[in-house]
Design an enzyme around this catalytic site. Structure first.
Site, PDB file in Angstrom:
ATOM      1  N   ASP A 208     -13.183 -42.204 -56.043  1.00 16.99           N
ATOM      2  CA  ASP A 208     -14.432 -42.832 -56.474  1.00 16.99           C
ATOM      3  C   ASP A 208     -15.628 -42.376 -55.641  1.00 16.99           C
ATOM      4  O   ASP A 208     -16.427 -43.202 -55.179  1.00 16.99           O
ATOM      5  CB  ASP A 208     -14.316 -44.354 -56.403  1.00 16.99           C
ATOM      6  CG  ASP A 208     -13.075 -44.900 -57.086  1.00 16.99           C
ATOM      7  OD1 ASP A 208     -12.652 -44.294 -58.081  1.00 16.99           O
ATOM      8  OD2 ASP A 208     -12.548 -45.922 -56.625  1.00 16.99           O
TER       9      ASP A 208
ATOM     10  N   GLU B 160     -15.811 -47.284 -67.048  1.00 16.65           N
ATOM     11  CA  GLU B 160     -16.001 -47.787 -65.679  1.00 16.65           C
ATOM     12  C   GLU B 160     -16.887 -46.830 -64.900  1.00 16.65           C
ATOM     13  O   GLU B 160     -17.310 -45.791 -65.391  1.00 16.65           O
ATOM     14  CB  GLU B 160     -14.639 -47.920 -64.976  1.00 16.65           C
ATOM     15  CG  GLU B 160     -13.902 -46.600 -64.861  1.00 16.65           C
ATOM     16  CD  GLU B 160     -12.490 -46.733 -64.312  1.00 16.65           C
ATOM     17  OE1 GLU B 160     -12.008 -47.864 -64.199  1.00 16.65           O
ATOM     18  OE2 GLU B 160     -11.892 -45.695 -63.999  1.00 16.65           O
TER      19      GLU B 160
END
Length: 538
Positions: A37, A196
Site C-alpha cells: 500500500d 479501495e
C-alpha cells in the site's frame, strides 16, 4: 584517396560514443519485503513514502529518497503506543492503507486501524518533520477505510470508499478533523471487486480519482476516472487500467495495484504501487512489496503507467541526480542505546520482555508466558525478510531449566503459522528443536542434543526452501531441518502480511527462569553458500 580531418574524426567519435552509451536503469521492486500500500509525496527535491504494517509495532515506516530509486528508512509514523494502537489487533488487522501528503509546512498521514484496542477506524496524524515526532491520531470515522486527502481550493478533501463499491468525498477541518462538508457519494468502482485505496489529484482542469480493485490477489489492478469537480460526475478512462499485470501470467510480478502518483521537478510523472513475486507457482511469502513505474499521458489527458499499462522488471531511472545511501551493515551487534529502525515487535511490546541494557552489548529477551500462537505480544524482535536468498544468524546465550522454556530464531507468517529453531530442554537435556506450526497445528518437531554454552543459530533461505542450522563451540555446523517457503505463503495462510524473521523467547504458559542474550544478529542477502563458521570469528 579521401582525406578526413581530425575534427571530423573527433565528431564521429563523440557521436558514436553517445549512441552506444547505455542508459542507467533500476530494478523492481524498489523497496523489498513486506511494504504494501505505498503512498508518496514530494517536497522540493525530497520524496517521502509510507507503507502498511498491520499488527506490527512500531507502525508505518517512512522512507526518504532523492532519486525515487534509492530509499532509506528515517523513522516510523506510528512510533509510540499512544499513536500506534496495535494492542489486541488480529493478524492482518491494525494499521493499513496509509496515504501521505504535505501542505504548508505540515505532513499528513491518513490511515485505517481496525482491531487495535481503542481504535476508531479512520484517522490522520501530523508532523512538521517526516522523521517525527508525529501526533496522536485525529479520528475521522469508525466506518470508512483506506482514506486519503487532497489539499485544493483552500480545503482539505477527505476521500474514502464506502465499503459498498463506491467512493465518498467531503471536507474536514485539518486542525480538528471535524466535518465541514459532509461526505457524499461521488463515484462508483469500475467493475472489479473490492474498490479501495482511492487517491484524488487536481491536475490542470481535472480532478482525477485513482483507485485499486480486483481484490489484493492476481486480478489486482489500478483504475482511474476524472471530473471537473471533486464531487463528480466522474468519467472512467477509455484506456482501461492505469497499470495491472493480471493479463500477463508470465510476468514475475503479480497483484500489481494500490498505487499513488507523484510529479517530478521536470514535470514527468511516476507511479508507486504494490506487487508480489510468486515462487514455485502461485505462492508468495515475502509479502506485497513496493514497485515504481514511469507514467505517460495520452493526448486527451489520461495516464498509463509502466510498459503499456504493465509493470516490468526494470526501467530507465528518473531524470534526477543519483543519490545512494550508506549500505546497511550485515551485523547488528546491539551496542546502540536503541534498536535500529529495521526491528519490529508483534503488537505493542511489554517493557520487561526486552532490553539493551540488561547485559551490555546484547539484546536480552525475557521469555514470558505468551507464545507465538496467541493474539498478544510475545517476547519477539524481528525484521522483514527482504530478499528471496538470505541468511539470518545469531549467537545466543540461553540456559533452559525446564522443558517448557525456549529461545531462538523464528520465521513468522502470522499467529497461526511459523517455523522455529529454538534452544530448549527435553527430558532434562539441553537440545535445539525445530518446530513447524501450520494452521495452529504442530506439524513437526525435530530435536538435536547440544552441549552447554553459547550457540549460533542460522536460517538460510532460497526462493523455495528454508534450512535450519546450529553450531556449538568446537563442533561442526549441523543441518537440523528444512521446510518449504510456500507453507508460509499468503496463498496458504491467508491475510495480507509477509514473513518476518527474528529472535524469540517464551516459557509457553509461564515465564522463563533465565533470559536469552543475543550477542549479534546477521542478515545477509545472497549469502555465500556453503557457509562455514569460525568459532573464533568474534
Amino acid at each position: 584517396m579521401i582525406k578526413v580531418s581530425w575534427f571530423t574524426l573527433f565528431i564521429l567519435f563523440v557521436f558514436v560514443g553517445c549512441k552506444t552509451e547505455t542508459a542507467r536503469t533500476y530494478e523492481n521492486p524498489i523497496i523489498r519485503g513486506m511494504n504494501p500500500d505505498p503512498s508518496i509525496c514530494r517536497v522540493g527535491d525530497d520524496f517521502y513514502l509510507v507503507t502498511s504494517t498491520f499488527e506490527y509495532f512500531p507502525g508505518i515506516p517512512i522512507y526518504h529518497s532523492k532519486d525515487l530509486v534509492n530509499w532509506k528508512q528515517i523513522g516510523h509514523v506510528l512510533h509510540r503506543p499512544e499513536n500506534c494502537l496495535a494492542e489486541g489487533a488480529y493478524s492482518s488487522g491494525g494499521n493499513y492503507a496509509p496515504a501521505i501528503r504535505y501542505n504548508n509546512g505540515t505532513f499528513y498521514v491518513t490511515c485505517t486501524n481496525y482491531g487495535g484496542k481503542g481504535s476508531q477506524g479512520a484517522y490522520y496524524v501530523t508532523a512538521t518533520d517526516p522523521a517525527g515526532p508525529w501526533s496522536d491520531p485525529v479520528w475521522v470515522g469508525n466506518w470508512n477505510v483506506d482514506p486519503s486527502i487532497l489539499f485544493a481550493n483552500d480545503s482539505m478533501y477527505w476521500i474514502s470508499p464506502d465499503n459498498k463499491g463506491s467512493f465518498m468525498v467531503g471536507t474536514i477541518n485539518p486542525e480538528t478533523g471535524e466535518t465541514i462538508t459532509p461526505l457524499r457519494l461521488v463515484a462508483s468502482g469500475q467493475g472489479g471487486s473490492s474498490p479501495e485505496g482511492p487517491h484524488m489529484y487536481k491536475i490542470n482542469d481535472y480532478y482525477y480519482l485513482m483507485s485499486a480493485e480486483g481484490g489484493t490477489g492476481y486480478e489486482h489492478r489500478e483504475v482511474i476516472q476524472r471530473s471537473k469537480s471533486p464531487y463528480g460526475p466522474f468519467d472512467p478512462s477509455p484506456y482501461g487500467p492505469v497499470i495491472t499485470n493480471m493479463n500477463h501470467p508470465e510476468s514475475p510480478f503479480q497483484a500489481i495495484g494500490h498505487a499513488d502518483l507523484v510529479q517530478l521537478p521536470d514535470d514527468s510523472w511516476w507511479l508507486v504501487c504494490l506487487g508480489i513475486r510468486p515462487q514455485g507457482g502461485k505462492f508468495q511469502h515475502l509479502g506485497r512489496e513496493t514497485f515504481l513505474a514511469p507514467v505517460t499521458w495520452t493526448e486527451d489527458g489520461w495516464p498509463i503507467a509502466g510498459t503499456n499499462g504493465m509493470m516490468d522488471t526494470s526501467y530507465v531511472v528518473p531524470n534526477l541526480p543519483e543519490h545512494k545511501w550508506e549500505k546497511a551493515p550485515v551485523r547488528d551487534d546491539f551496542d546502540a542505546v536503541t534498536l535500529g529502525l529495521d526491528w519490529t515487535f508483534i503488537r505493542q511490546p511489554y517493557g520487561n520482555d526486552w532490553s539493551l541494557t540488561g547485559r551490555k552489548g546484547y539484546l536480552r529477551l525475557n521469555g514470558s508466558a505468551i507464545t507465538l500462537k496467541e493474539m498478544d505480544s510475545p517476547a519477539f524482535v524481528g525484521r522483514r525478510q527482504s530478499a528471496l536468498n538470505i541468511a539470518a544468524s545469531t549467537k545466543m546465550s540461553f540456559t533452559p531449566t525446564a522443558d517448557n522454556e525456549e529461545a531462538g530464531l523464528v520465521i513468522r507468517a502470522n499467529d497461526a503459522n511459523h517455523y522455529a529453531l529454538v534452544v530448549t530442554q527435553k527430558d532434562g537435556k539441553r537440545v535445539v528443536k525445530f518446530r513447524r506450526v501450520l494452521e495452529e497445528l504442530l506439524e513437526d518437531e525435530i530435536y538435536t542434543a547440544i552441549p552447554d554454552g553459547d550457540v549460533v543459530l542460522r536460517i538460510t533461505a532460497t526462493p523455495l526452501e528454508y534450512q535450519f542450522w546450529v553450531q556449538a563451540k568446537g563442533f561442526e555446523t549441523s543441518l537440523i531441518a528444512s521446510a518449504p517457503t510456500k507453507d508460509l505463503s499468503t496463498e496458504k495462510v491467508g491475510g495480507f502480511i509477509g514473513v518476518f524473521i527474528g529472535m524469540y523467547a517464551s516459557g509457553n504458559g509461564q515465564a522463563n527462569t533465565n533470559p536469552a542474550d543475543y550477542e549479534w544478529f546477521d542478515f545477509e542477502i545472497n549469502p555465500v553458500v556453503p557457509y562455514v563458521w569460525n568459532n573464533d570469528q568474534e
